[in-house]
Design a protein around this motif. Structure first.
Motif, PDB file in Angstrom:
ATOM      1  N   MET A  86      20.861 -83.606   6.500  1.00 58.58           N
ATOM      2  CA  MET A  86      20.099 -82.994   5.409  1.00 58.58           C
ATOM      3  C   MET A  86      18.796 -82.417   5.960  1.00 58.58           C
ATOM      4  SD  MET A  86      20.557 -85.899   2.440  1.00 58.58           S
ATOM      5  CE  MET A  86      19.775 -84.993   1.111  1.00 58.58           C
ATOM      6  N   SER A  87      18.374 -81.295   5.388  1.00 63.46           N
ATOM      7  CA  SER A  87      17.080 -80.727   5.773  1.00 63.46           C
ATOM      8  C   SER A  87      15.971 -81.587   5.168  1.00 63.46           C
ATOM      9  CB  SER A  87      16.952 -79.288   5.262  1.00 63.46           C
ATOM     10  OG  SER A  87      16.813 -79.283   3.848  1.00 63.46           O
ATOM     11  N   ASP A  88      14.767 -81.401   5.675  1.00 61.79           N
ATOM     12  CA  ASP A  88      13.622 -82.124   5.103  1.00 61.79           C
ATOM     13  C   ASP A  88      13.470 -81.800   3.623  1.00 61.79           C
ATOM     14  OD1 ASP A  88      13.149 -83.142   7.615  1.00 61.79           O
ATOM     15  OD2 ASP A  88      11.271 -82.061   7.927  1.00 61.79           O
ATOM     16  N   GLU A  89      13.693 -80.557   3.291  1.00 60.54           N
ATOM     17  CA  GLU A  89      13.536 -80.131   1.903  1.00 60.54           C
ATOM     18  C   GLU A  89      14.570 -80.820   1.009  1.00 60.54           C
ATOM     19  OE1 GLU A  89      13.646 -77.978   4.647  1.00 60.54           O
ATOM     20  OE2 GLU A  89      11.461 -77.878   4.654  1.00 60.54           O
ATOM     21  N   GLU A  90      15.808 -80.938   1.509  1.00 60.04           N
ATOM     22  CA  GLU A  90      16.850 -81.635   0.748  1.00 60.04           C
ATOM     23  C   GLU A  90      16.525 -83.120   0.607  1.00 60.04           C
ATOM     24  OE1 GLU A  90      20.834 -79.026   1.834  1.00 60.04           O
ATOM     25  OE2 GLU A  90      20.044 -80.424   3.339  1.00 60.04           O
ATOM     26  N   LEU A  91      15.982 -83.697   1.672  1.00 61.71           N
ATOM     27  CA  LEU A  91      15.582 -85.105   1.608  1.00 61.71           C
ATOM     28  C   LEU A  91      14.472 -85.311   0.580  1.00 61.71           C
ATOM     29  CD1 LEU A  91      15.603 -86.065   5.386  1.00 61.71           C
ATOM     30  CD2 LEU A  91      17.085 -87.037   3.617  1.00 61.71           C
ATOM     31  N   ALA A  92      13.512 -84.397   0.549  1.00 62.74           N
ATOM     32  CA  ALA A  92      12.418 -84.505  -0.426  1.00 62.74           C
ATOM     33  C   ALA A  92      12.971 -84.469  -1.848  1.00 62.74           C
ATOM     34  CB  ALA A  92      11.393 -83.391  -0.211  1.00 62.74           C
ATOM     35  N   LEU A  93      13.881 -83.568  -2.102  1.00 64.20           N
ATOM     36  CA  LEU A  93      14.482 -83.472  -3.437  1.00 64.20           C
ATOM     37  C   LEU A  93      15.305 -84.721  -3.758  1.00 64.20           C
ATOM     38  CD1 LEU A  93      15.500 -79.706  -3.473  1.00 64.20           C
ATOM     39  CD2 LEU A  93      13.561 -80.790  -4.630  1.00 64.20           C
ATOM     40  N   ARG A 111       5.423 -82.267  -7.930  1.00 69.28           N
ATOM     41  CA  ARG A 111       4.551 -81.182  -7.463  1.00 69.28           C
ATOM     42  C   ARG A 111       4.954 -80.668  -6.087  1.00 69.28           C
ATOM     43  NH1 ARG A 111      -1.324 -83.236  -8.321  1.00 69.28           N
ATOM     44  NH2 ARG A 111      -1.804 -81.157  -7.567  1.00 69.28           N
ATOM     45  N   TYR A 112       6.243 -80.770  -5.788  1.00 68.86           N
ATOM     46  CA  TYR A 112       6.761 -80.233  -4.529  1.00 68.86           C
ATOM     47  C   TYR A 112       7.782 -79.160  -4.855  1.00 68.86           C
ATOM     48  CZ  TYR A 112       9.516 -79.716  -0.320  1.00 68.86           C
ATOM     49  OH  TYR A 112      10.176 -79.187   0.753  1.00 68.86           O
ATOM     50  N   SER A 113       7.626 -78.029  -4.215  1.00 63.35           N
ATOM     51  CA  SER A 113       8.589 -76.940  -4.373  1.00 63.35           C
ATOM     52  C   SER A 113       9.226 -76.685  -3.012  1.00 63.35           C
ATOM     53  CB  SER A 113       7.867 -75.682  -4.855  1.00 63.35           C
ATOM     54  OG  SER A 113       8.737 -74.581  -4.787  1.00 63.35           O
ATOM     55  N   PRO A 114      10.547 -76.756  -2.932  1.00 59.28           N
ATOM     56  CA  PRO A 114      11.207 -76.604  -1.631  1.00 59.28           C
ATOM     57  C   PRO A 114      11.244 -75.166  -1.115  1.00 59.28           C
ATOM     58  CG  PRO A 114      12.841 -76.894  -3.339  1.00 59.28           C
ATOM     59  CD  PRO A 114      11.496 -77.045  -3.995  1.00 59.28           C
ATOM     60  N   SER A 115      10.302 -74.354  -1.520  1.00 61.87           N
ATOM     61  CA  SER A 115      10.288 -72.952  -1.098  1.00 61.87           C
ATOM     62  C   SER A 115       9.790 -72.789   0.338  1.00 61.87           C
ATOM     63  CB  SER A 115       9.434 -72.121  -2.047  1.00 61.87           C
ATOM     64  OG  SER A 115       8.121 -72.642  -2.080  1.00 61.87           O
ATOM     65  N   GLY A 116       9.069 -73.788   0.851  1.00 58.33           N
ATOM     66  CA  GLY A 116       8.566 -73.707   2.221  1.00 58.33           C
ATOM     67  C   GLY A 116       9.005 -74.923   3.014  1.00 58.33           C
ATOM     68  N   LYS A 117       8.513 -75.030   4.208  1.00 58.91           N
ATOM     69  CA  LYS A 117       8.851 -76.170   5.060  1.00 58.91           C
ATOM     70  C   LYS A 117       8.116 -77.425   4.590  1.00 58.91           C
ATOM     71  CE  LYS A 117      11.442 -74.503   8.421  1.00 58.91           C
ATOM     72  NZ  LYS A 117      12.786 -74.990   8.598  1.00 58.91           N
ATOM     73  N   PHE A 118       8.827 -78.530   4.531  1.00 60.75           N
ATOM     74  CA  PHE A 118       8.246 -79.794   4.097  1.00 60.75           C
ATOM     75  C   PHE A 118       7.096 -80.208   5.008  1.00 60.75           C
ATOM     76  CE2 PHE A 118       7.984 -84.429   4.255  1.00 60.75           C
ATOM     77  CZ  PHE A 118       7.751 -84.708   2.923  1.00 60.75           C
ATOM     78  N   VAL A 119       7.293 -80.081   6.320  1.00 63.38           N
ATOM     79  CA  VAL A 119       6.257 -80.521   7.253  1.00 63.38           C
ATOM     80  C   VAL A 119       4.983 -79.685   7.090  1.00 63.38           C
ATOM     81  CG1 VAL A 119       6.930 -79.158   9.291  1.00 63.38           C
ATOM     82  CG2 VAL A 119       5.810 -81.365   9.588  1.00 63.38           C
ATOM     83  N   ALA A 120       5.124 -78.410   6.795  1.00 69.46           N
ATOM     84  CA  ALA A 120       3.945 -77.556   6.565  1.00 69.46           C
ATOM     85  C   ALA A 120       3.205 -78.019   5.309  1.00 69.46           C
ATOM     86  CB  ALA A 120       4.364 -76.101   6.444  1.00 69.46           C
TER      87      ALA A 120
END
Length: 88
Positions: free
Chosen positions: A4-11, A65-74
């Motif tokens: 999973m990508s970081d963004e997918e993990l965050a979601l 308040r997280y939008s997966p439009s960018g890189k999670f680490v950024a």
């Protein structure tokens, strides 16, 4: 979870998967800590800033308040940057 990508993990974490956050932290802690240490200049402050950063990351994720439009680490680096700025 490794695929999973970081963004997918965050979601996934937002949806209640606590193990997803553990994986996110594992993947990103060295990058974020290195940045904080570079800016702060000493380990004691860097450790405090790092802890505060991830407390804010968790609360912002839980608040939606997280939008997966960018890189999670950024996104994490931006929070770390703001934590440091707020301190000074």
């Amino acid at each position: 979870m490794e695929k999973m990508s970081d963004e997918e993990l965050a979601l996934s974490y937002i949806k209640g998967n606590n193990a997803a956050f553990d994986e996110l932290l594992l993947r990103n802690q060295s990058k974020v800590y290195s940045y904080i240490l570079f800016v702060a200049g000493n380990r004691e402050e860097a450790e405090d800033f790092f802890q505060e950063t991830f407390v804010k990351v968790i609360s912002k994720l839980q608040e939606g308040r997280y939008s997966p439009s960018g890189k999670f680490v950024a996104w994490c680096m931006r929070i770390a940057h703001n934590v440091i700025l707020d301190h000074y």
